[in-house]
Motif scaffolding. Structure first.
Motif, PDB file in Angstrom:
ATOM      1  N   LYS A 115       0.829  -1.204   0.000  1.00  0.00           N
ATOM      2  CA  LYS A 115       0.000   0.000   0.000  1.00  0.00           C
ATOM      3  C   LYS A 115       0.869   1.262   0.000  1.00  0.00           C
ATOM      4  N   LYS A 116       1.939   1.268   0.770  1.00  0.00           N
ATOM      5  CA  LYS A 116       2.817   2.436   0.784  1.00  0.00           C
ATOM      6  C   LYS A 116       3.403   2.693  -0.599  1.00  0.00           C
ATOM      7  N   THR A 117       3.845   1.620  -1.268  1.00  0.00           N
ATOM      8  CA  THR A 117       4.404   1.765  -2.613  1.00  0.00           C
ATOM      9  C   THR A 117       3.376   2.338  -3.571  1.00  0.00           C
ATOM     10  N   VAL A 118       2.144   1.835  -3.511  1.00  0.00           N
ATOM     11  CA  VAL A 118       1.068   2.301  -4.388  1.00  0.00           C
ATOM     12  C   VAL A 118       0.741   3.770  -4.105  1.00  0.00           C
ATOM     13  N   LEU A 119       0.678   4.145  -2.822  1.00  0.00           N
ATOM     14  CA  LEU A 119       0.328   5.519  -2.456  1.00  0.00           C
ATOM     15  C   LEU A 119       1.394   6.513  -2.914  1.00  0.00           C
ATOM     16  N   ARG A 120       2.661   6.134  -2.799  1.00  0.00           N
ATOM     17  CA  ARG A 120       3.732   7.017  -3.291  1.00  0.00           C
ATOM     18  C   ARG A 120       3.567   7.255  -4.783  1.00  0.00           C
ATOM     19  N   ALA A 121       3.274   6.178  -5.528  1.00  0.00           N
ATOM     20  CA  ALA A 121       3.118   6.302  -6.976  1.00  0.00           C
ATOM     21  C   ALA A 121       1.899   7.142  -7.329  1.00  0.00           C
ATOM     22  N   ILE A 122       0.813   6.990  -6.585  1.00  0.00           N
ATOM     23  CA  ILE A 122      -0.396   7.772  -6.845  1.00  0.00           C
ATOM     24  C   ILE A 122      -0.099   9.256  -6.694  1.00  0.00           C
ATOM     25  N   GLU A 123       0.574   9.631  -5.621  1.00  0.00           N
ATOM     26  CA  GLU A 123       0.813  11.053  -5.364  1.00  0.00           C
ATOM     27  C   GLU A 123       1.624  11.703  -6.470  1.00  0.00           C
ATOM     28  N   LYS A 124       2.501  10.934  -7.107  1.00  0.00           N
ATOM     29  CA  LYS A 124       3.310  11.483  -8.199  1.00  0.00           C
ATOM     30  C   LYS A 124       2.502  11.658  -9.483  1.00  0.00           C
ATOM     31  N   SER A 125       1.374  10.946  -9.591  1.00  0.00           N
ATOM     32  CA  SER A 125       0.617  10.912 -10.855  1.00  0.00           C
ATOM     33  C   SER A 125      -0.597  11.821 -10.893  1.00  0.00           C
ATOM     34  N   VAL A 126      -0.990  12.383  -9.753  1.00  0.00           N
ATOM     35  CA  VAL A 126      -2.252  13.125  -9.695  1.00  0.00           C
ATOM     36  C   VAL A 126      -2.010  14.600  -9.422  1.00  0.00           C
ATOM     37  N   ARG A 127      -3.076  15.391  -9.579  1.00  0.00           N
ATOM     38  CA  ARG A 127      -3.003  16.821  -9.302  1.00  0.00           C
ATOM     39  C   ARG A 127      -2.856  17.076  -7.809  1.00  0.00           C
TER      40      ARG A 127
END
Length: 720
Positions: A410-422
């Motif tokens: 989950k931490k890995t996914v959340l880091r990636a999400i934050e880089k991809s969204v506004r």
């Protein structure tokens, strides 16, 4: 004075009777509205009026039923009898009109609203999705008391009428036409013109005969034969009773009382049956079961209407879901159904295809149940865009991760999400037990991070826990809660802690049941007793449904957080870690599953004997009372801790969460209402007995000690 009912006569000598309850968004029958209707019906319209057409002035709503607050205020049998007789008297006046009466139903026509419509000679419905007709009174612990049990079987036949009365589920306009409940259907924009045409038709002998013939066709020859012959009626009633008992286990007296009313009154005269229906209604209204069910309905309405707190508006139009498994596909389905475009992402096209298939299956189920058309299904499926990368994520308003329940993943996914969204995009986790604070620690902007805990299966479960962390902004919480409402679900705002609210209370119940299993009690006995208490499914069968691997993992998370009081017995680990015993999904767990049937799994009982040696305990001969109290009171104890710690603000919210999230016996009104009715002092004393015999995990929570000490209750505003 603002009148609820107004009547005007047009140039064609047709009277238009309009219901518009002042100051309300919907029409409902309260005492004043009934009195006003009676006054209008007593007016002399003159001999030139040829027909009466009845309509609602409310948008997309006809009559939602009787005023729930007046129902909740019923004070004893005499008061209930008077209310039933008052409604019947008014509706009988309507039914006695010499000229044709046509009711035009657009929107919800429920309970007393449908009983009112049944008193009219003809019914027209609109084809609009908002149109629904039903008698849901059994869901409130009562039965239709204004003639519904009498008129409905005579109109649509005994089998279909019993299905509506005993099940409490409404039908849409098209289904009403097929049943013969409605005589005509029209598109909403043209309903007034169609009503005029229909009235002109039934003012002729030919038109009247056509309506009668059509109703006979709708009922069908077999249903008419069954309804007409004593042996046929007996078969229908016996089958209906078996179905009611299988569904309710006898906990809900209203369906059985309604069945008895129909047995005694059909096919006799309405006049003879009226008194029987009234007495049955009066015997149910005001009982503890009815009070609890009415209270739950009122509480659910309050929760749906409540705005969590002041905050900025943040409408969600585009969303993304990470993880296309059971939960992710269900969340994507729910978003698409509510009109939101959603990207469904997973690591492979096979995984995404599986999620898309699951969403399509859920939509097909709606089509099959006439809740959606095929065209609407296709449009909704087009709102779900499959993906294996983050393309388009910079345009979404919210992202919900629903990946495996593993903190590092989950931490890995959340880091990636934050880089991809506004920067303004809300980021959510669907975790059921992991620490949101730890997840938030990997984000640069934790103020936009919030937990959205959906329950499985997402398409059916109405509750979503909105979990605010210490750094979550108020605007984020508000936006998440409003999105949940838009999805047609109920948001429950809770503070972050291990297990949040529902799982924190539910897991001790499951863990305690596993302890009793380890102590030598057979799973089927534990499950039967808790189902007899009113739970929708026994605790060990529930673990099989969830999956023993998942349940064991969550239980260990809570044990780590809360220590000895949630210590997981060796038996649960032994079953979960034995190859192939994963529950229903693997065909075996506490039970064996084959061809839709379950039977005891003797191998897990041997594992329990081995686990007793590991934990150093001996088999116990438990009474039925001990089994039920250990399972239920340990939940009451944890619920008191949650309330005291501010995990949830009010006992009402906690009870609604347990009913909506776990199916806790609705007829008992919720966990804390059950505790109040049993008596907080008695519960404290019983917990002390259990603690002395079974361990310190039963030591009464401080709030229970406090309430018992000063004679208090969880619901301080309720009479003792």
């Amino acid at each position: 004075m603002n009148r609820a009912w107004t009547i005007t006569v047009d140039g064609d000598n047709i009277a238009w009777l309009t219901f518009d309850l002042f100051g309300e968004k919907v029409n409902k029958f309260n005492a004043a509205a009934l009195s006003d209707l009676e006054s209008v019906l007593d007016e002399d319209l003159g001999g030139s009026v040829r027909a009466i057409i009845i309509r609602s002035a409310k948008k997309d709503s006809f009559i939602v039923g009787a005023d729930i607050n007046e129902l909740a205020a019923i004070d004893g049998v005499d008061d209930a009898r008077a209310k039933a007789d008052a409604g019947k008297a008014v509706f009988d006046k309507l039914a006695a009109r010499q000229v044709p009466t046509l009711v035009v139903i657009h929107g919800a026509c429920l309970g007393g609203g449908l009983e009112f419509a049944l008193a009219c000679r003809y019914r027209m419905v609109t084809s609009h999705p908002s149109t629904s007709l039903g008698v849901p009174e059994v869901n409130l612990g009562i039965l239709p008391g204004w003639g519904g049990t009498l008129r409905l079987p005579r109109l649509i036949g005994l089998p279909q009428a019993l299905k509506m009365i005993l099940g409490g589920r409404p039908v849409d306009g098209r289904r009403a036409m097929k049943l013969g409940l409605a005589d005509a259907i029209a598109a909403e924009p043209f309903v007034e013109d169609e009503a005029r045409r229909f009235i002109e038709s039934v003012l002729t002998k030919q038109g009247q005969r056509e309506v009668v013939r059509r109703r006979r066709r709708c009922v069908g020859r077999m249903a008419r034969l069954l309804s007409a012959m004593p042996i046929g009626r007996a078969l229908v009633l016996r089958q209906a009773r078996r179905q009611v008992m299988a569904r309710t286990r006898g906990h809900y007296p209203a369906p059985l009382a309604a069945l008895e009313v129909v047995r005694k009154t059909y096919p006799g005269s309405l006049a003879a049956g009226a008194a029987i229906e009234t007495e049955a209604f009066a015997g149910l209204a005001g009982t503890s079961i009815s009070r609890n069910l009415v209270w739950l309905f009122q509480a659910s309405q309050r929760l749906r209407k409540a705005h969590p707190s002041k905050g900025g508006a943040y409408p969600v139009r585009r969303a993304a879901v990470i993880g296309a498994g059971i939960m992710g596909s269900g969340i994507a389905w729910s978003l698409a159904r509510s009109g939101i475009n959603v990207r469904l992402k997973d690591v492979s096209w096979d995984a995404v295809a599986s999620g898309m298939a699951a969403a399509a299956a859920a939509f097909r189920s709606l089509v099959k149940r006439r809740k959606m058309t095929k065209y609407e299904m296709n449009m909704a499926m087009h709102r779900i865009a499959p993906a294996i990368d983050d393309t388009g994520f910079d345009g979404v308003d919210i992202v919900i991760e629903a990946v495996a329940e593993d903190m590092e993943i989950k931490k890995t996914v959340l880091r990636a999400i934050e880089k991809s969204v506004r920067p303004s995009t809300i980021i959510c986790s669907n975790t059921s037990s992991l620490s949101l604070d730890e997840m938030a620690g990997v984000l640069k902007h934790p103020e936009r991070f919030v937990g959205l805990h959906f329950f499985n299966p997402v398409p059916r479960m109405p509750l979503v826990e909105v979990v605010a962390g210490p750094l979550t902004s108020n605007d984020t919480v508000v936006a998440a809660a409003e999105l949940v409402k838009k999805m047609g679900k109920t948001p429950m705002i809770v503070s972050g802690c291990a297990g949040f609210l529902v799982n924190r209370i539910l897991l001790p119940y499951l863990i305690e049941s596993a302890w009793m299993f380890e102590e030598g009690v057979q799973p089927q006995r534990i499950d039967r007793l808790l189902e007899d208490f009113g739970m929708p499914m026994g605790p060990l069968e529930l673990v099989d449904e969830v999956g023993l691997d998942v349940g064991y993992k969550v239980a260990k998370v809570l044990e780590e957080a809360y220590g000895p009081r949630m210590h997981v017995p060796e038996a649960l680990g032994a079953v979960a870690e034995t190859g192939g015993f994963l529950g229903k999904k693997s065909g075996a767990g506490f039970y064996k599953y084959r061809k839709g049937r379950k039977r005891p799994n003797r191998r897990v009982e041997r594992l329990a004997r081995d686990a007793r040696r590991e934990d150093g305990i001996t088999a116990r001969d438990l009474t039925d009372e001990q089994i039920v109290d250990r399972a239920i009171l340990i939940m009451v104890n944890e619920a008191a801790r949650c309330l005291e710690e501010g995990v949830v603000a009010e006992p009402e919210a906690l009870d609604m969460a347990m009913v909506m999230g776990t199916g806790f016996a609705p007829f008992r009104g919720g966990l804390l209402r059950y505790a109040d009715e049993r008596g907080v002092v008695l519960i404290r004393d019983r917990l002390a007995e259990l603690a002395a015999e079974f361990g310190e995990r039963f030591k009464a929570a401080p709030l229970i000690e406090k309430l018992a000490g000063n004679g208090g209750r969880f619901y301080s505003d309720r009479a003792a």
